[in-house]
Structures are given as C-alpha cells and as structure tokens.
Write a protein that holds these residues in place. Structure first.
Motif, PDB file in Angstrom:
ATOM      1  N   VAL A   1     -35.630  26.818 -42.834  1.00  0.00           N
ATOM      2  CA  VAL A   1     -36.391  27.575 -43.836  1.00  0.00           C
ATOM      3  C   VAL A   1     -37.873  27.410 -43.521  1.00  0.00           C
ATOM      4  CG1 VAL A   1     -36.819  27.973 -46.276  1.00  0.00           C
ATOM      5  CG2 VAL A   1     -34.586  27.103 -45.539  1.00  0.00           C
TER       6      VAL A   1
ATOM      7  N   MET B   1     -36.593  22.254 -44.328  1.00  0.00           N
ATOM      8  CA  MET B   1     -37.395  23.051 -45.258  1.00  0.00           C
ATOM      9  C   MET B   1     -38.894  22.840 -45.055  1.00  0.00           C
ATOM     10  SD  MET B   1     -36.879  24.915 -48.265  1.00  0.00           S
ATOM     11  CE  MET B   1     -35.413  24.216 -49.060  1.00  0.00           C
TER      12      MET B   1
ATOM     13  N   VAL C   1     -30.444  21.287 -44.551  1.00  0.00           N
ATOM     14  CA  VAL C   1     -31.494  22.301 -44.616  1.00  0.00           C
ATOM     15  C   VAL C   1     -32.801  21.670 -44.166  1.00  0.00           C
ATOM     16  CG1 VAL C   1     -32.796  23.882 -46.091  1.00  0.00           C
ATOM     17  CG2 VAL C   1     -30.352  23.508 -46.508  1.00  0.00           C
TER      18      VAL C   1
ATOM     19  N   VAL D   1     -33.004  31.148 -49.939  1.00  0.00           N
ATOM     20  CA  VAL D   1     -32.271  29.922 -49.613  1.00  0.00           C
ATOM     21  C   VAL D   1     -30.876  29.863 -50.241  1.00  0.00           C
ATOM     22  CG1 VAL D   1     -32.281  27.408 -49.820  1.00  0.00           C
ATOM     23  CG2 VAL D   1     -34.355  28.611 -49.111  1.00  0.00           C
TER      24      VAL D   1
END
Length: 228
Positions: free
Chosen positions: A19, A65, A63, A51
């Motif tokens: 992300v 991020m 994830v 997301v």
C-alpha cells in the motif's frame, strides 16, 4: 485464488499486499521482495480506501503500509485492519522518522516500523518476521520505543510533533481537550485571532483539513487527556 494461496502458504511463501501511492517505489519494493523465493506480492493499492477490498481479494499474510496516502492516513487504514482482521499484521514502511509517527503507528496496531531507505535484507527480514507473528523496528527506532511507551513523553507535544512551536503544541493539547478557540484564548490569555492563526498553522504542519482530524492525531499521541 484460495487454492493458490493455500499452496503458497504450504510452501512457506509469505503473501504481501503493498500500500503506497508512488508507483515507482512500489515497483522497486516489489522487485526487492520477490527477489526472495519465500515472498510474493499478491496485490497493490495506492489509497487507504482501497485496502479493505484489496485484502478481501488477495488474502495476504502481511500488509506493507505507507504512513501518508492521498485520501487518508495509513494509520486510519491500519486501525481499520486491526479492527476487522486482527490476525493480519501491518508493517509500516514510511519516510516519517519522528517519535509521534512511530508512537501513532504502534497505537494503531502496526507490528513493525521501518523508514524508507532501509536495505533489501532489512526489509525482507522485517516482512518474514512480522508475517510470522513477531515485531520488527529499524535499529535506530528500536532504542526509542521503551522511552516512548514509558509514558514520560506522551504528553510532550513539542517532541511528539517536532514541527510545531511550543505555543502551537500547547494550543493543540487544548484543542484535543475539546476547547474551542474562544476558551483557548481565555486559557492562554491571548486574542482569539491569535488562536485562530495558531490553529491554521497546526493544520498545515500536521497536514490535516479539519479540527476533528487534528484532535484525532493529538489523541493518538496521548494529548488531550484531562485525567478524568
């Protein structure tokens, strides 16, 4: 998709969702991660709002991020994941190296925190460790965590938000306590216009658009606690 995910996990492969809103950075990070046979990038997102759907679609084990995204903070996305998918770990990989961002990431539920510029091996180690249930922080960051969580600095807004002046930090704490500009002016014995100017500068420096966002950021740091 489910069969593929099961096979990869059975082979010990860590499935990662990236992300970050910078395509070139994502491409470089994907290449670095996938240079290890034990890691595969199963999906990407560039907005916090993407997301939840990306997690449902790709079923990652981890994830990675960014803290700053165009539509919302990566902290918000991390909080939502912690609430909806508490078993899914988040590794923050960001340019932010200040104590406030670090503490906010921890409080949001991140299991790791690295600053962009970390080497390939450090990032791969962090991905593997966090995916396995551990916690990882950059070498320069780990030494600050004990002091941050000890509580003695939670209320030091000037340290938590180093971009703010001492007076702006004081105003932010009062804003987080729920005081309006008129009451803050009375509390600090200054003109209400002066308070408005401070609030405007605080918004700019914290990159927030509303008072509610500023309050949320401040309370994430432990500010605004009236002790009751």
């Amino acid at each position: 998709m489910a069969a593929e995910a099961a096979e990869q996990r059975g082979n010990g492969v860590v499935r990662v969702l990236l992300v970050d809103d910078h395509p070139l950075f994502r491409a470089g990070l994907r290449a670095a991660l996938e240079s290890d046979a034990g890691v595969t990038v199963v999906g990407e997102a560039e907005l916090a709002g993407q997301v939840p759907a990306a997690v449902e679609q790709h079923d990652p084990d981890l994830v990675v991020m960014d803290l700053t995204l165009p539509d919302a903070s990566g902290l918000d996305a991390t909080r939502q994941l912690a609430a909806r998918r508490p078993q899914l770990p988040v590794l923050m990989l960001t340019m932010a190296d200040d104590d406030g961002s670090l503490l906010a990431a921890l409080q949001a539920g991140a299991r790791g925190y690295l600053v962009k510029g970390a080497g390939r091996e450090e990032v791969l180690h962090a991905v593997r460790t966090v995916a396995a249930g551990g916690a990882v922080f950059g070498a320069d960051i780990a030494a600050r965590i004990t002091a941050l969580l000890a509580g003695s600095r939670l209320r030091d807004a000037g340290r938590l938000f180093p971009a703010l002046t001492a007076r702006e930090a004081e105003v932010l704490d009062l804003v987080a306590r729920g005081l309006d500009n008129h009451r803050i002016a009375r509390e600090l014995f200054v003109a209400e216009k002066t308070v408005r100017n401070h609030v405007t500068h605080i918004f700019e420096k914290l990159n927030v658009a509303t008072r509610a966002e500023a309050v949320a950021r401040a309370r994430d740091m432990g500010l605004g606690d009236t002790g009751g």
